[in-house]
Scaffold this motif. Structure first.
Motif, PDB file in Angstrom:
ATOM      1  N   LEU A  15      18.243 102.224  48.811  1.00 20.04           N
ATOM      2  CA  LEU A  15      18.973 101.199  48.061  1.00 20.04           C
ATOM      3  C   LEU A  15      19.824 101.780  46.931  1.00 20.04           C
ATOM      4  N   GLU A  16      19.810 103.126  46.822  1.00 22.67           N
ATOM      5  CA  GLU A  16      20.594 103.819  45.797  1.00 22.67           C
ATOM      6  C   GLU A  16      20.326 103.219  44.411  1.00 22.67           C
ATOM      7  N   LEU A  17      19.046 103.176  44.070  1.00 20.70           N
ATOM      8  CA  LEU A  17      18.634 102.560  42.814  1.00 20.70           C
ATOM      9  C   LEU A  17      18.799 103.507  41.641  1.00 20.70           C
ATOM     10  N   PRO A  18      19.162 102.960  40.494  1.00 21.65           N
ATOM     11  CA  PRO A  18      19.261 103.792  39.299  1.00 21.65           C
ATOM     12  C   PRO A  18      17.877 104.183  38.788  1.00 21.65           C
ATOM     13  N   GLU A  19      17.851 105.215  37.991  1.00 19.93           N
ATOM     14  CA  GLU A  19      16.613 105.685  37.377  1.00 19.93           C
ATOM     15  C   GLU A  19      15.976 104.566  36.567  1.00 19.93           C
ATOM     16  N   GLY A  20      14.664 104.455  36.668  1.00 15.37           N
ATOM     17  CA  GLY A  20      13.952 103.508  35.833  1.00 15.37           C
ATOM     18  C   GLY A  20      13.766 102.113  36.409  1.00 15.37           C
ATOM     19  N   VAL A  21      14.289 101.847  37.614  1.00 14.11           N
ATOM     20  CA  VAL A  21      14.093 100.526  38.213  1.00 14.11           C
ATOM     21  C   VAL A  21      12.621 100.362  38.595  1.00 14.11           C
ATOM     22  N   ASP A  22      12.070  99.206  38.311  1.00 17.91           N
ATOM     23  CA  ASP A  22      10.676  98.901  38.631  1.00 17.91           C
ATOM     24  C   ASP A  22      10.574  98.574  40.122  1.00 17.91           C
ATOM     25  N   VAL A  23      10.547  99.609  40.939  1.00 19.36           N
ATOM     26  CA  VAL A  23      10.590  99.483  42.391  1.00 19.36           C
ATOM     27  C   VAL A  23       9.436  98.636  42.916  1.00 19.36           C
ATOM     28  N   GLU A  24       8.272  98.812  42.369  1.00 18.85           N
ATOM     29  CA  GLU A  24       7.087  98.149  42.906  1.00 18.85           C
ATOM     30  C   GLU A  24       7.099  96.633  42.724  1.00 18.85           C
ATOM     31  N   ASN A  25       7.969  96.120  41.882  1.00 16.40           N
ATOM     32  CA  ASN A  25       8.081  94.670  41.707  1.00 16.40           C
ATOM     33  C   ASN A  25       9.369  94.096  42.288  1.00 16.40           C
ATOM     34  N   LEU A  26      10.098  94.919  43.049  1.00 15.50           N
ATOM     35  CA  LEU A  26      11.341  94.455  43.665  1.00 15.50           C
ATOM     36  C   LEU A  26      11.076  93.464  44.785  1.00 15.50           C
ATOM     37  N   LYS A  27      11.988  92.488  44.875  1.00 17.25           N
ATOM     38  CA  LYS A  27      11.962  91.531  45.973  1.00 17.25           C
ATOM     39  C   LYS A  27      13.363  91.443  46.564  1.00 17.25           C
ATOM     40  N   TYR A  28      13.413  91.091  47.837  1.00 16.75           N
ATOM     41  CA  TYR A  28      14.684  90.950  48.540  1.00 16.75           C
ATOM     42  C   TYR A  28      15.631  90.057  47.748  1.00 16.75           C
ATOM     43  N   ARG A  29      16.847  90.524  47.603  1.00 18.47           N
ATOM     44  CA  ARG A  29      17.938  89.852  46.893  1.00 18.47           C
ATOM     45  C   ARG A  29      17.747  89.759  45.376  1.00 18.47           C
ATOM     46  N   ASP A  30      16.716  90.422  44.837  1.00 14.42           N
ATOM     47  CA  ASP A  30      16.553  90.480  43.375  1.00 14.42           C
ATOM     48  C   ASP A  30      17.683  91.276  42.736  1.00 14.42           C
ATOM     49  N   ILE A  31      18.149  92.254  43.472  1.00 19.69           N
ATOM     50  CA  ILE A  31      19.202  93.131  42.963  1.00 19.69           C
ATOM     51  C   ILE A  31      20.342  93.171  43.969  1.00 19.69           C
ATOM     52  N   GLU A  32      21.519  93.490  43.482  1.00 11.98           N
ATOM     53  CA  GLU A  32      22.723  93.509  44.324  1.00 11.98           C
ATOM     54  C   GLU A  32      22.578  94.444  45.525  1.00 11.98           C
ATOM     55  N   GLN A  33      21.932  95.588  45.336  1.00 14.17           N
ATOM     56  CA  GLN A  33      21.812  96.578  46.402  1.00 14.17           C
ATOM     57  C   GLN A  33      20.959  96.092  47.577  1.00 14.17           C
ATOM     58  N   TRP A  34      20.047  95.155  47.323  1.00 14.78           N
ATOM     59  CA  TRP A  34      19.156  94.709  48.395  1.00 14.78           C
ATOM     60  C   TRP A  34      19.687  93.397  48.984  1.00 14.78           C
ATOM     61  N   ASP A  35      20.877  93.535  49.588  1.00 12.82           N
ATOM     62  CA  ASP A  35      21.466  92.428  50.333  1.00 12.82           C
ATOM     63  C   ASP A  35      21.150  92.649  51.810  1.00 12.82           C
TER      64      ASP A  35
END
Length: 79
Positions: A15-35
């Motif tokens: 997902l090309e996430l920036p440093e420091g993103v709380d990956v373990e609490n990510l949900k689909y469509r929470d962030i622009e990259q996870w479309d």
């Protein structure tokens, strides 16, 4: 490296996430990259990293880091 560590790395890279993103609490469509495109990239990366094949229902159900983690455990991937 644990399943959680490996999965975290897959999420960050796919997902090309920036440093420091709380990956373990990510949900689909929470962030622009996870479309929808990011979702398919993530699915392919998970399959490659863990040597599994997700079926259509699993691809659709993959809605968070936790779901992905549980799904992999259900497929016999160990910590």
């Amino acid at each position: 490296m644990t399943l959680t560590d490996r999965l975290r790395a897959v999420f960050v890279e796919a997902l090309e996430l920036p440093e420091g993103v709380d990956v373990e609490n990510l949900k689909y469509r929470d962030i622009e990259q996870w479309d929808s495109l990011g979702h398919m990239t993530l699915v392919a990366a998970i399959e490659d990293e863990f040597g599994v094949q997700l079926d259509t229902d699993q691809v659709i159900d993959l809605s968070s880091f936790k779901v992905a983690q549980d799904m992999l455990r259900g497929l016999g991937v160990d910590e």
